[in-house]
Design an enzyme around this catalytic site. Structure first.
Site, short mmCIF file in Angstrom:
data_model
loop_
_atom_site.label_atom_id
_atom_site.label_comp_id
_atom_site.label_asym_id
_atom_site.label_seq_id
_atom_site.Cartn_x
_atom_site.Cartn_y
_atom_site.Cartn_z
N ASP A 301 44.55 36.80 78.44
CA ASP A 301 43.18 36.57 77.98
C ASP A 301 43.10 35.16 77.44
O ASP A 301 44.02 34.71 76.75
CB ASP A 301 42.83 37.57 76.89
CG ASP A 301 42.41 38.90 77.49
OD1 ASP A 301 41.80 38.87 78.58
OD2 ASP A 301 42.71 39.94 76.90
N PHE A 370 31.27 36.61 54.44
CA PHE A 370 31.03 37.25 55.74
C PHE A 370 31.21 38.76 55.57
O PHE A 370 32.15 39.21 54.93
CB PHE A 370 32.04 36.74 56.76
CG PHE A 370 31.83 37.30 58.13
CD1 PHE A 370 30.89 36.74 58.98
CD2 PHE A 370 32.56 38.39 58.56
CE1 PHE A 370 30.69 37.27 60.24
CE2 PHE A 370 32.35 38.92 59.82
CZ PHE A 370 31.42 38.36 60.66
N SER A 371 30.29 39.54 56.08
CA SER A 371 30.48 40.99 56.01
C SER A 371 30.33 41.57 57.39
O SER A 371 29.62 41.04 58.25
CB SER A 371 29.47 41.62 55.06
OG SER A 371 28.26 41.83 55.73
N GLN A 373 28.78 44.10 58.11
CA GLN A 373 27.43 44.63 58.32
C GLN A 373 26.47 43.56 58.82
O GLN A 373 25.78 43.75 59.80
CB GLN A 373 26.89 45.18 56.98
CG GLN A 373 27.74 46.27 56.36
CD GLN A 373 27.44 47.63 56.95
OE1 GLN A 373 26.54 47.75 57.77
NE2 GLN A 373 28.21 48.65 56.55
N THR A 374 26.46 42.40 58.13
CA THR A 374 25.45 41.39 58.47
C THR A 374 25.94 40.39 59.49
O THR A 374 25.15 39.79 60.20
CB THR A 374 25.04 40.60 57.21
OG1 THR A 374 26.23 39.93 56.72
CG2 THR A 374 24.52 41.53 56.13
N ARG A 375 27.26 40.21 59.57
CA ARG A 375 27.85 39.20 60.45
C ARG A 375 27.29 37.81 60.16
O ARG A 375 27.05 37.02 61.07
CB ARG A 375 27.62 39.55 61.92
CG ARG A 375 28.30 40.84 62.32
CD ARG A 375 28.02 41.15 63.75
NE ARG A 375 28.65 42.43 64.10
CZ ARG A 375 29.92 42.58 64.42
NH1 ARG A 375 30.72 41.53 64.46
NH2 ARG A 375 30.41 43.76 64.72
N LEU A 376 27.09 37.56 58.90
CA LEU A 376 26.58 36.26 58.46
C LEU A 376 27.43 35.80 57.30
O LEU A 376 28.07 36.61 56.63
CB LEU A 376 25.15 36.42 57.92
CG LEU A 376 23.98 36.54 58.87
CD1 LEU A 376 22.71 36.73 58.06
CD2 LEU A 376 23.87 35.31 59.76
N ASP A 512 42.63 45.04 74.45
CA ASP A 512 42.38 45.85 73.27
C ASP A 512 41.18 46.76 73.40
O ASP A 512 41.07 47.74 72.70
CB ASP A 512 42.25 44.95 72.03
CG ASP A 512 41.20 43.86 72.21
OD1 ASP A 512 40.53 43.86 73.27
OD2 ASP A 512 41.05 43.04 71.31
#
EC number: 7.2.2.6
Lengths: 676, 567
Positions: A301, A370-371, A373-376, A512
């Site tokens: 990959d 970064f979380s 949940q928000t990906r921010l 994966d």
């Protein structure tokens, strides 16, 4: 994994000695035909010693019997030692397993019942909360959690596990360190990953691999041939008008049959698997390790293997009406607290290329980490919020009119970055879109050389990427892979593997995702990332606990090393016979034809000391080679021709010459000490 | 040793090497089933055979079927020959009026000629009628040679084919080999021999009065036709007891050279053909080079020992090399060379008495046989025997490059190793086992003419020659007894078919496999390293197995001679 223990530490050697004796059980010995013959001969000679054979002194016979038994014991010791190294690791895993408790969901609300993990059935659902150990292998069906998998991987950084997608698999024995998840058990009791690992490191599940079977057949064949050669000597001797004592014939037989390699064969196999385990790769079978040595094509990959998985910021692209410095400063502020390589690269770019001079976040700034949940991520400075993240995540957190010119321009911009092989991040400040950060793939240092090495070994590398062909070609050329598969879908991957296999090549790959599972199953060596889905981990025949796709290359090396070690010791063992013949043949025949004394080219003191020295050499060579068997022969990537020349000169010629010196030295000792 | 002696040996090696490619191309055409220039003439004969026998030559056979047909065919030939020998007294073509051959003798001879061994316990001119020689033996000379070549072809197909279930058609193979290879060469060869003075007649024998006035019976017969296939097909069964030492079988220095070349011609051609069949002629040359090293070593030792002569005789004032048992017309070099060739190949024709060689000079032919006659070897048998060693060499050393061993594109796995070991173990089992039996039983002990280690060597040589399907005799062994006829017959049978069947099984197993494309990571099976490895494996396996027996035979004999004791 635990740190490797020294091979000959007392903690390993003492139990191995005990096990070596336990392995004298005929049923265990029968698994190794050559050693079984050796033990049988030793037993017969012991009996003969009790009865007394004329013509030989009891002391001499006693020594012969002793050394024959030692030959057998050295063999069982080698195997026990190899197994012992794994057992220490198994013990700690077993302890983890013993303490596992499960919160079994009762199907009504969040009620559960506490049960021992060993009673969990496949398909049952368990609840795992913060600080709980995950009781069984399974799939997250609800919730997101960070999980510490150090117990399995040794890596303490927690990983995110969430329902759906490619990060849903969880492993028994790992610990949830935040949030709570519901997990559906996917392993039958006793069949889980932890169980498999324990069995693997203990060597309990070991079955002979195809190559080992073939080698065993050869060794049995050689044993039979030498049995014929020795069994016919008494008649020949009677023709010459003499008789050869049985004890001497037995000594000749044992020195001729390939005891050295037979004694070390299973230790080599166990140690090979063990090396892989130490390397944090679990192979589900020895066959897979051997196949790794045979691999002709590596499917790699792009991301994480060829390019550093973390992309580097290369450019800030501001929207119309936005100063690029404004964007650069916002991006820098949003990334100052971001310790990921990507974040650091954004800071570096803003400082170096755009000369933004902000050394630290102003006091009172509020970092948005970064979380999952928000990906921010971002920062709030003096009431102004700056966010950066994937375009969709940013637009989701800060809804905009999709038809607004700024959004459309941003979309255009990010598409362009995507097409060139890069990854775009959007930056928004106080609800106003500023522009995009171009994250670019960076080819890892040194991969070019690695691929050149692989090419020399006759292994072709194929880069697999979702990028468009143009980008893929650019990266492929930069990295020096032989070929690439662009815009690869799982079906493409599978088709490529089938095509290569159809042409007779063996293919290795790693993956994966669930969509990798068919290709992983089809590949001859499929290394699943431990972070991957349960489906991927089931489909592959190896699991990489570190989830480092680069390791595929090392796995190939380990497979080759295993086969090389076997071949080298077999060659050594067979080549040894020449010197042993020159020691024993004149010794036993000189009484019949005195002229045959000239064959005693080593000048061994007496016929009896010659025979004793040969048998002592034959026994002692086994423990001398144990370190080599357990560590494996030195492996360096090179083409087969020079590799063969090298190994043949070390183990072939060495095997021819070494015993002449060894037997002579032992003979000097034996005759000095008047042992024979 | 003389310069001209070495020149002869070098000339022979050079000519043999030059023969490899042309013979190989010819064989390759037959291997592929392509037409040769002889098809126009003999094509109708070939098709006629198929029609008569109801055979479809294009029908492919699995290895089991191939092996079964081969065995049945050979069994039929065996019974046919046995019947002729037993009935020769009442059959025509018996000008000398010989009676029936005894049961054990007929069994031995029938097996001997069916297995391409041509061990002869009898003197041909004094035992067999012309019909027996021509119908019983000469036909077998052709068909046993064709059988060996067919097995080699089948094995080549195993290596060359990919994921195939079949290895060719046995009937088509032997018919084509006989018609388009053996027959044309033999016709030319026989004419050459007749022109050189070899008799070809149906008259029995001629009575002559010698200068001293004594009456002498000079045996004659259809010698040239039998002689040609005897050499070409590595059969070795001579028309006369003295074999190629007899002036009617081998009249001139030129016939001697041509006979020697013809023994190796098909063998070297097959090695080349193997390379061509697997798509890389270097593979064939590598095998030839390994064979060449073994051959050159053997012939050098034999020549050196024979030229050095016997020190005991030197002390008695007889100077020079060992001329005992040698034909003065050929001398030491040509005799040593002939001995090395005939035993390296499984021919067994002789132009000198191997028994009369010096101990170490005689050890060379013996060891050549014990190695399995893989140095060029018998037609077909040499190359398939050598490939068995190649399989083992690849397996042992191939692991050392870190891959599952593969040879010319085929992976060598448990099944191939098992079968190769089985085939290789037959020879030691039969040679050593039967020699052990004969050296303790009174019937066996009655055989050897000489005492001590030399007598032992005579027994050992006999069983080596039989099991290896060589057929040359060390002589000195009175083998025409029921005990030896029976045991030697069994040895020939075991040494032939217990190798052929595993070889065909290997062919079947390999044919079914995928082809593995070569890369720079593949084990190199060309070049000096591989050649050295092959030589090493052959010597170590062969040497280690037979060293005890050789030590008690020729080596003890030699060492006793050095100390002044002769047997």
């Amino acid at each position: 994994m635990t740190a490797p223990t020294s091979m000959f530490s007392a903690a390993l050697v003492v139990p191995a000695m005990r096990d070596a004796v336990a392995k004298l059980n005929p049923r265990d010995l029968a698994r190794n035909p050559v050693m079984f013959v050796t033990a049988t001969v030793a037993a017969l000679l012991t009996l003969l010693l009790a009865l007394g054979e004329p013509g030989l002194s009891t002391g001499f016979q006693l020594q012969l019997v002793l050394w024959l038994w030692l030959t057998v014991l050295f063999g069982t010791f080698a195997e026990a030692l190899a197994e012992g190294r794994g057992r220490a690791q198994a013990a700690s895993l077993r302890a983890t397993k013993a303490e596992l408790r499960a919160k079994l969901m009762l199907g009504v609300g969040d009620t559960y019942e506490l049960v021992p993990a060993s009673q969990l059935e496949k398909g049952e659902i368990v609840l795992v909360e913060t600080d709980d150990l995950i009781p069984a292998d399974g799939e997250v069906i609800e919730g997101v959690a960070s999980v510490n998998e150090a117990a399995i991987t040794g890596e303490s950084a927690p990983v995110i596990r969430e329902a759906g997608g490619d990060r849903s698999a969880v492993t028994a024995g790992t610990r949830v360190i935040s949030d709570r998840i519901k997990v559906r058990v996917t392993a039958e009791p006793g069949q889980g990953f932890l169980d498999r690992m324990i069995a693997l490191v203990e060597g309990a599940e070991r079955r002979k691999t195809p190559n080992e079977i073939a080698l065993t057949i050869l060794l049995v064949g050689l044993t039979i041939i030498f049995l014929i050669a020795v069994a016919t000597i008494p008649s020949f001797a009677s023709y010459a008008g003499g008789a050869i004592p049985v004890a001497l014939l037995a000594a000749l037989l044992i020195t001729l049959i390939p005891t050295t390699i037979a004694a070390l064969l299973s230790a080599i196999g166990i140690a090979g698997m063990d090396r892989l385990v130490r390397f944090n790769v679990l192979a589900k079978s020895g066959r897979a390790v051997e196949a790794a040595g045979d691999v002709d094509v590596l499917l790699l990959d792009k991301t994480g293997t060829i390019t550093i998985g973390d992309r580097q910021a290369s450019e800030f692209r501001a929207l119309a009406g936005v100063e690029v410095d404004t964007l650069a400063e916002a991006a820098l502020l949003a990334s100052l607290a971001d310790e990921t390589p990507e974040g650091r690269s954004i800071v570096a770019l803003a400082r170096e290329r755009y000369a933004i001079r902000v050394e630290a976040l102003p006091a009172g700034s509020d970092v948005v980490p970064f979380s999952a949940q928000t990906r921010l991520s971002g920062v709030t400075v003096a009431g102004v919020t700056i966010h950066k993240g994937a375009v969709d995540s940013v637009l989701k957190a800060h809804p905009q009119d999709e038809s607004a010119p700024t959004v459309q321009e941003l979309r255009r911009m990010t598409d362009e970055i995507g097409r060139s092989g890069g990854t775009p991040l959007a930056v928004i400040k106080d609800g106003r879109l500023l522009g995009a950060i171009h994250l670019k793939d960076v080819v890892k240092a040194g991969v070019r050389e690695r691929f050149a090495e692989l090419r020399k070994m006759g292994i072709r590398t194929v880069m697999i990427t979702g990028d468009n062909p143009l980008t893929a070609a650019a990266i492929a050329a930069e990295a020096g892979v032989d070929d690439f598969l662009a815009e690869a879908t799982p079906e493409d991957k599978l088709a490529l593997i089938r095509r290569e296999q159809g042409e007779g090549r063996l293919v290795a790959m790693c993956g994966d995702g669930t969509n990798d599972a068919p290709a992983l199953a089809q590949a001859d060596v499929g290394v699943a990332m431990n972070t991957g889905t349960q489906a991927a981990r089931e489909a592959g025949n190896m699991v990489d606990l570190d989830s480092d796709p680069t390791k595929l290359i090392e796995v190939v090396g380990l497979g080759k090393q295993l086969l090389m070690t076997r071949g080298a010791l077999t060659t050594f063992s067979v080549a040894n016979d020449v010197a042993k013949y020159f020691a024993i043949i004149p010794a036993i025949f000189v009484a019949l034809y005195p002229g045959l004394g000239v064959l005693n080219i080593m000048g061994l003191a007496t016929p009896q000391s010659a025979i004793l020295s040969a048998i002592i050499f034959n026994a002692l060579i086994i423990p001398c080679l144990v370190p080599l068997a357990l560590q494996g022969v030195r492996y360096r990537p090179m083409p087969a021709g020079p590799l063969l020349a090298r190994n043949l000169s070390i183990y072939g010629l060495g095997g021819l010459v070494a015993p002449f010196a060894g037997i002579k030295l032992i003979d000097l000792a034996v005759s000095t000490l008047h042992l024979a | 040793m003389t310069l001209s002696g070495w020149a002869l040996i070098l000339l022979f090696i050079a000519l043999t090497a030059a023969l490899a490619k042309p013979m190989g191309l010819w064989l390759f055409a037959l291997y592929e089933g392509r037409a040769t220039p002889f098809h126009r003439l003999l094509g109708p004969v070939e098709r006629g055979f198929y029609r008569l026998a109801g055979i479809d030559p294009t029908e492919e056979q699995s290895w089991r079927r191939y092996a079964l047909h081969l065995l049945l065919f050979n069994l039929a030939l065996l019974l046919f020959t046995y019947a002729i020998l037993r009935l020769q007294g009442v059959l025509p073509g018996n000008p000398q009026g010989f009676g029936a051959v005894g049961a054990d003798g007929a069994f031995n001879t029938a097996v001997s000629f069916t297995t391409n061994t041509n061990w002869q316990w009898y003197g041909g001119e004094a035992t067999l009628s012309n019909l027996s020689q021509m119908l019983g033996l000469t036909i077998q000379n052709f068909l046993s040679a064709a059988t060996g070549i067919a097995v080699a072809f089948a094995l080549f197909r195993g290596f060359a084919r990919r994921e195939a279930k079949t290895i060719g058609n046995f009937w088509a193979d032997i018919t084509r080999i006989t018609l388009y290879l053996l027959l044309p060469i033999c016709v030319v060869f026989a004419i050459f021999l007749i022109a050189s003075g070899v008799p070809q007649t149906f008259t029995g024998s001629v009575d002559a009065t010698t200068l001293e006035g004594a009456r002498q019976t000079i045996a004659l017969g259809p010698v040239a036709s039998q002689e040609a296939i005897k050499m070409l097909g590595t059969n070795g069964g001579g028309f006369f007891n003295a074999n190629s030492a007899h002036p009617f079988e081998n009249p001139t220095a030129l016939t001697n050279l041509v006979q020697m070349l013809s023994i190796f011609s098909i063998g070297v051609g097959l090695s080349w053909c193997f390379g061509k069949a697997v798509g890389d002629t270097r593979q064939g040359w590598a095998i030839l080079a390994a064979m060449g090293v073994l051959f050159a070593a053997g012939v050098s030792i034999a020549y050196w020992q024979e030229a050095a002569g016997n020190p005991v005789l030197h002390q008695l004032g007889v100077a020079g090399g060992n001329m005992e048992g040698k034909e003065v017309r050929f001398g030491i070099a040509a005799s040593a060379l002939f001995a090395a060739i005939t035993t390296a190949a499984s021919c067994g024709a002789v132009n000198a008495m191997h028994d009369s060689f010096t101990a170490l000079g005689g050890l060379v032919p013996l060891f050549n046989i014990q190695l399995g006659e893989v140095v060029v070897g018998g037609v077909g048998a040499g190359i398939y025997g050598f490939l068995l060693f190649a399989i083992l060499a690849v397996f042992v050393a191939g692991l050392m490059v870190g891959r599952t061993p593969e040879y010319v594109g085929k992976k060598i796995e448990a099944r191939e190793v098992k079968l190769a070991v089985l085939a290789i173990a037959v020879l030691p089992l039969v040679i050593l086992g039967f020699t052990a039996l004969a050296s303790v039983l009174p019937q066996g002990l009655a055989g050897p003419l000489n005492k001590g280690p030399h007598g032992f060597a005579e027994i050992l040589y006999g069983f080596s020659s039989a099991a290896g399907n060589n057929g040359s005799a060390f002589a000195g062994l009175s083998a025409g007894t029921p005990f030896y006829n029976g045991l030697l017959g069994a040895a020939m049978w075991l040494g032939r078919y217990f190798v052929i069947v595993p070889v065909l099984a290997i062919a079947g197993s390999l044919a079914a496999k995928r082809h593995v494309p070569a890369s720079s990571g593949s084990f190199p099976t060309t070049g000096g390293l591989w050649i050295g490895l092959l030589v090493g494996i052959v010597l170590i396996l062969g040497g280690l197995t037979f060293l005890p027996s050789l030590a008690l035979g020729p080596i003890a004999d030699h060492l006793a001679m050095v100390r002044g004791q002769l047997f």
